[in-house]
Structures are given as C-alpha cells and as structure tokens.
Motif scaffolding. Structure first.
Motif, PDB file in Angstrom:
ATOM      1  N   PHE A  38       0.834  -1.190   0.000  1.00  0.00           N
ATOM      2  CA  PHE A  38       0.000   0.000   0.000  1.00  0.00           C
ATOM      3  C   PHE A  38       0.880   1.255   0.000  1.00  0.00           C
ATOM      4  O   PHE A  38       1.863   1.341   0.729  1.00  0.00           O
ATOM      5  CB  PHE A  38      -0.905   0.023   1.234  1.00  0.00           C
ATOM      6  CG  PHE A  38      -1.907  -1.100   1.265  1.00  0.00           C
ATOM      7  CD1 PHE A  38      -3.054  -1.046   0.493  1.00  0.00           C
ATOM      8  CD2 PHE A  38      -1.689  -2.222   2.054  1.00  0.00           C
ATOM      9  CE1 PHE A  38      -3.976  -2.080   0.514  1.00  0.00           C
ATOM     10  CE2 PHE A  38      -2.611  -3.260   2.088  1.00  0.00           C
ATOM     11  CZ  PHE A  38      -3.748  -3.193   1.313  1.00  0.00           C
ATOM     12  N   GLY A  39       0.508   2.207  -0.842  1.00  0.00           N
ATOM     13  CA  GLY A  39       1.173   3.503  -0.835  1.00  0.00           C
ATOM     14  C   GLY A  39       2.492   3.559  -1.562  1.00  0.00           C
ATOM     15  O   GLY A  39       3.017   4.649  -1.825  1.00  0.00           O
ATOM     16  N   THR A  40       3.071   2.409  -1.929  1.00  0.00           N
ATOM     17  CA  THR A  40       4.358   2.408  -2.645  1.00  0.00           C
ATOM     18  C   THR A  40       4.171   1.731  -3.996  1.00  0.00           C
ATOM     19  O   THR A  40       3.786   2.389  -4.966  1.00  0.00           O
ATOM     20  CB  THR A  40       5.446   1.717  -1.803  1.00  0.00           C
ATOM     21  OG1 THR A  40       5.019   0.386  -1.452  1.00  0.00           O
ATOM     22  CG2 THR A  40       5.715   2.500  -0.524  1.00  0.00           C
ATOM     23  N   ASP A  46       4.284   1.407 -12.801  1.00  0.00           N
ATOM     24  CA  ASP A  46       4.046   0.116 -13.453  1.00  0.00           C
ATOM     25  C   ASP A  46       2.658  -0.420 -13.138  1.00  0.00           C
ATOM     26  O   ASP A  46       1.943  -0.882 -14.030  1.00  0.00           O
ATOM     27  CB  ASP A  46       5.110  -0.893 -13.028  1.00  0.00           C
ATOM     28  CG  ASP A  46       6.483  -0.578 -13.601  1.00  0.00           C
ATOM     29  OD1 ASP A  46       6.558   0.227 -14.556  1.00  0.00           O
ATOM     30  OD2 ASP A  46       7.471  -1.148 -13.099  1.00  0.00           O
ATOM     31  N   TYR A  47       2.267  -0.362 -11.874  1.00  0.00           N
ATOM     32  CA  TYR A  47       0.969  -0.919 -11.527  1.00  0.00           C
ATOM     33  C   TYR A  47      -0.172   0.009 -11.928  1.00  0.00           C
ATOM     34  O   TYR A  47      -1.251  -0.466 -12.305  1.00  0.00           O
ATOM     35  CB  TYR A  47       0.876  -1.245 -10.033  1.00  0.00           C
ATOM     36  CG  TYR A  47      -0.433  -1.930  -9.693  1.00  0.00           C
ATOM     37  CD1 TYR A  47      -0.746  -3.172 -10.238  1.00  0.00           C
ATOM     38  CD2 TYR A  47      -1.378  -1.318  -8.878  1.00  0.00           C
ATOM     39  CE1 TYR A  47      -1.960  -3.797  -9.968  1.00  0.00           C
ATOM     40  CE2 TYR A  47      -2.592  -1.940  -8.592  1.00  0.00           C
ATOM     41  CZ  TYR A  47      -2.884  -3.177  -9.155  1.00  0.00           C
ATOM     42  OH  TYR A  47      -4.089  -3.782  -8.891  1.00  0.00           O
ATOM     43  N   LEU A  48       0.050   1.320 -11.881  1.00  0.00           N
ATOM     44  CA  LEU A  48      -1.004   2.236 -12.301  1.00  0.00           C
ATOM     45  C   LEU A  48      -1.358   2.055 -13.771  1.00  0.00           C
ATOM     46  O   LEU A  48      -2.471   2.373 -14.194  1.00  0.00           O
ATOM     47  CB  LEU A  48      -0.592   3.684 -12.023  1.00  0.00           C
ATOM     48  CG  LEU A  48      -0.534   4.087 -10.541  1.00  0.00           C
ATOM     49  CD1 LEU A  48      -0.032   5.520 -10.411  1.00  0.00           C
ATOM     50  CD2 LEU A  48      -1.897   3.933  -9.875  1.00  0.00           C
ATOM     51  N   ALA A  49      -0.423   1.520 -14.553  1.00  0.00           N
ATOM     52  CA  ALA A  49      -0.726   1.212 -15.951  1.00  0.00           C
ATOM     53  C   ALA A  49      -1.692   0.034 -16.058  1.00  0.00           C
ATOM     54  O   ALA A  49      -2.381  -0.122 -17.063  1.00  0.00           O
ATOM     55  CB  ALA A  49       0.572   0.891 -16.704  1.00  0.00           C
ATOM     56  N   ILE A  50      -1.754  -0.781 -15.017  1.00  0.00           N
ATOM     57  CA  ILE A  50      -2.678  -1.914 -14.979  1.00  0.00           C
ATOM     58  C   ILE A  50      -3.998  -1.500 -14.359  1.00  0.00           C
ATOM     59  O   ILE A  50      -5.067  -1.772 -14.900  1.00  0.00           O
ATOM     60  CB  ILE A  50      -2.039  -3.081 -14.192  1.00  0.00           C
ATOM     61  CG1 ILE A  50      -0.820  -3.587 -14.953  1.00  0.00           C
ATOM     62  CG2 ILE A  50      -3.041  -4.207 -13.940  1.00  0.00           C
ATOM     63  CD1 ILE A  50       0.062  -4.503 -14.159  1.00  0.00           C
ATOM     64  N   ASN A  51      -3.920  -0.832 -13.215  1.00  0.00           N
ATOM     65  CA  ASN A  51      -5.131  -0.329 -12.552  1.00  0.00           C
ATOM     66  C   ASN A  51      -4.891   1.107 -12.113  1.00  0.00           C
ATOM     67  O   ASN A  51      -4.219   1.345 -11.098  1.00  0.00           O
ATOM     68  CB  ASN A  51      -5.490  -1.189 -11.338  1.00  0.00           C
ATOM     69  CG  ASN A  51      -6.803  -0.752 -10.693  1.00  0.00           C
ATOM     70  OD1 ASN A  51      -7.452   0.190 -11.157  1.00  0.00           O
ATOM     71  ND2 ASN A  51      -7.203  -1.427  -9.634  1.00  0.00           N
ATOM     72  N   MET A  53      -6.557   3.046 -10.516  1.00  0.00           N
ATOM     73  CA  MET A  53      -7.020   3.306  -9.165  1.00  0.00           C
ATOM     74  C   MET A  53      -5.938   3.034  -8.131  1.00  0.00           C
ATOM     75  O   MET A  53      -6.039   3.475  -6.983  1.00  0.00           O
ATOM     76  CB  MET A  53      -8.250   2.449  -8.844  1.00  0.00           C
ATOM     77  CG  MET A  53      -9.509   2.864  -9.573  1.00  0.00           C
ATOM     78  SD  MET A  53     -10.166   4.433  -8.957  1.00  0.00           S
ATOM     79  CE  MET A  53     -10.782   3.933  -7.354  1.00  0.00           C
ATOM     80  N   GLY A  54      -4.915   2.275  -8.522  1.00  0.00           N
ATOM     81  CA  GLY A  54      -3.852   1.954  -7.583  1.00  0.00           C
ATOM     82  C   GLY A  54      -4.323   1.080  -6.446  1.00  0.00           C
ATOM     83  O   GLY A  54      -3.849   1.202  -5.314  1.00  0.00           O
ATOM     84  N   LYS A  55      -5.263   0.178  -6.737  1.00  0.00           N
ATOM     85  CA  LYS A  55      -5.811  -0.727  -5.724  1.00  0.00           C
ATOM     86  C   LYS A  55      -5.718  -2.165  -6.222  1.00  0.00           C
ATOM     87  O   LYS A  55      -5.651  -2.415  -7.429  1.00  0.00           O
ATOM     88  CB  LYS A  55      -7.278  -0.369  -5.427  1.00  0.00           C
ATOM     89  CG  LYS A  55      -7.464   0.965  -4.702  1.00  0.00           C
ATOM     90  CD  LYS A  55      -8.934   1.235  -4.439  1.00  0.00           C
ATOM     91  CE  LYS A  55      -9.139   2.505  -3.623  1.00  0.00           C
ATOM     92  NZ  LYS A  55      -8.650   2.367  -2.241  1.00  0.00           N
ATOM     93  N   THR A  67     -10.102  -5.807 -13.158  1.00  0.00           N
ATOM     94  CA  THR A  67     -10.068  -5.340 -11.783  1.00  0.00           C
ATOM     95  C   THR A  67     -11.474  -5.507 -11.195  1.00  0.00           C
ATOM     96  O   THR A  67     -12.407  -5.891 -11.908  1.00  0.00           O
ATOM     97  CB  THR A  67      -9.647  -3.861 -11.690  1.00  0.00           C
ATOM     98  OG1 THR A  67     -10.671  -3.033 -12.279  1.00  0.00           O
ATOM     99  CG2 THR A  67      -8.336  -3.613 -12.438  1.00  0.00           C
ATOM    100  N   GLU A  68     -11.618  -5.233  -9.918  1.00  0.00           N
ATOM    101  CA  GLU A  68     -12.871  -5.335  -9.167  1.00  0.00           C
ATOM    102  C   GLU A  68     -13.210  -6.807  -8.921  1.00  0.00           C
ATOM    103  O   GLU A  68     -13.342  -7.602  -9.847  1.00  0.00           O
ATOM    104  CB  GLU A  68     -14.035  -4.624  -9.865  1.00  0.00           C
ATOM    105  CG  GLU A  68     -13.710  -3.242 -10.413  1.00  0.00           C
ATOM    106  CD  GLU A  68     -12.944  -2.363  -9.428  1.00  0.00           C
ATOM    107  OE1 GLU A  68     -13.311  -2.326  -8.239  1.00  0.00           O
ATOM    108  OE2 GLU A  68     -11.951  -1.739  -9.843  1.00  0.00           O
ATOM    109  N   CYS A  69     -13.362  -7.144  -7.656  1.00  0.00           N
ATOM    110  CA  CYS A  69     -13.490  -8.552  -7.263  1.00  0.00           C
ATOM    111  C   CYS A  69     -14.643  -9.283  -7.927  1.00  0.00           C
ATOM    112  O   CYS A  69     -14.489 -10.426  -8.361  1.00  0.00           O
ATOM    113  CB  CYS A  69     -13.629  -8.648  -5.745  1.00  0.00           C
ATOM    114  SG  CYS A  69     -12.058  -8.560  -4.879  1.00  0.00           S
TER     115      CYS A  69
END
Length: 211
Positions: A38-40, A46-51, A53-55, A67-69
């Motif tokens: 979380f937060g890093t 790299d991950y923001l390119a996938i989601n 939302m950063g979640k 994304t989204e369960c």
C-alpha cells in the motif's frame, strides 16, 4: 524454459485480494502472484498502468486485465469453464443477481456501517441499498429455505464473492449474524480451495514486531 503462468495476480494479503485468490484456487488455473504494498508499489507507475485506481486485486490473463473482485470472479468462471463455477447462460438470472447484489448494496451498506455512516430514514430511498437492515433481511431471506449455496445445491462464483462479503462482515461484526449465515460460512470454510487460499495469504501477512 519455465512455462508462463496462465494468470498474473496482483494482490496484498490485507485486501480484497483474498477473494480473488480464493477464486483462482477454485478454478485451478496456474497463476503468478505479485505482492504489492500500500502507498508504494501499489501506486507506482508500473501498476497504475494496470489499474489506474492503484488498488488490488487485479488480474492479467493474456492481454486482458480485470479489476474489481466481482468482475474477477465472473471473468474467471467464464475463462475456465471446466471448473463449473457459472451456470449455463439461460440459467444465470439468480447468479448475476446475487453476485452483483453483493458488489453493490452489500458492500456499500457494510462499508458505510463500518465507517459509522448511517443515512437518515427519510434519505434511504436515495441510495441503492436503502439500509443495512434491509440488506441483511434480504440475505437472510435468501437462505431461509435451507439452501446450501446461493444457487441451491450448486456452488458457484457467486458464493465466492457473496460468501466472502458475509463472512467478513459477520466476522468483523459489521453485519448481524442471522439464521442460516453460520452454516453457510461453515460450508464455505470447508472448501479445500478456500483453505489453500487462506493458508497462502496468511503466510504473506506481516509478522507482529517485524521492522
């Protein structure tokens, strides 16, 4: 050469990623888990390119990102049909109803309750869930006939998501334990895939006192 995993799974054990891992274990596909903090790294480029939302969770299956369960559960059930976790298309009315009832009214009502947010009675009609008591009454009614799972005798992806919501909410006392809930949760806890997923996530939990 090592074969690539079928699915790349982005997660953190202290998140809704536990739901997605359970679903991955149920379908039995080969997957690679990528642990994010979380937060890093969860907010990294790299991950923001996938989601954006950063979640977590998120999955990548070939060129497809989900994304989204609830969406992950529904997608995996369709992508790996041999697991038998989605009914035939003509029989999906109840399946979709309860899967997305969990994603909308249940999660919103429980989250608002956990945050101490209660709507005035005269405002209940303005939100999709009405009130937590309405949501809980509806879920109690679902299991009033003694059914084993959401669709009756057959376990499905709807149980992974709705069951996770009920178990989490009851466990953290953000939803009242109603008749039928305890037996339903016990049936879910007895599933080998859920046990495997829980063991894997628990092994990734930070140790108390760790720096």
């Amino acid at each position: 050469m090592t074969a690539m995993a079928d699915v790349t799974f982005y997660t953190n054990p202290m998140s809704r990623g536990r739901i997605a891992r359970w679903m991955l274990e149920e379908v039995g596909c080969d997957y690679e888990a990528v642990l994010l903090d979380f937060g890093t790294t969860m907010k990294g480029v790299d991950y923001l390119a996938i989601n954006p939302m950063g979640k977590v969770p998120a999955i990548r299956h070939g060129d497809t990102v989900v994304t989204e369960c609830a969406a992950i559960c529904a997608y995996l059930a369709d992508a790996f049909p041999d697991a038998g976790l989605a009914p035939a298309l003509p029989d999906r009315g109840a399946y979709y109803r309860w899967l997305f009832f969990a994603a909308g009214p249940v999660e919103t009502a429980v989250t608002n309750n956990a945050m101490g947010f209660t709507l005035p009675t005269e405002k209940e009609q303005t939100v999709g869930y009405g009130s937590l008591s309405h949501v809980t009454d509806t879920l109690e009614g679902l299991f009033a006939d003694g059914r084993s799972f959401v669709l009756g005798d057959d376990f499905s992806a709807a149980d992974v998501y709705l069951g996770s919501q009920i178990a989490w909410s009851v466990g953290f006392k953000t939803m009242e334990l109603r008749p039928g809930f305890a037996d339903y949760i016990a049936r879910l806890d007895a599933r080998p895939a859920r046990q495997r997923a829980t063991e894997k996530d628990n092994a990734l939990m930070p140790q108390q006192g760790a720096g």
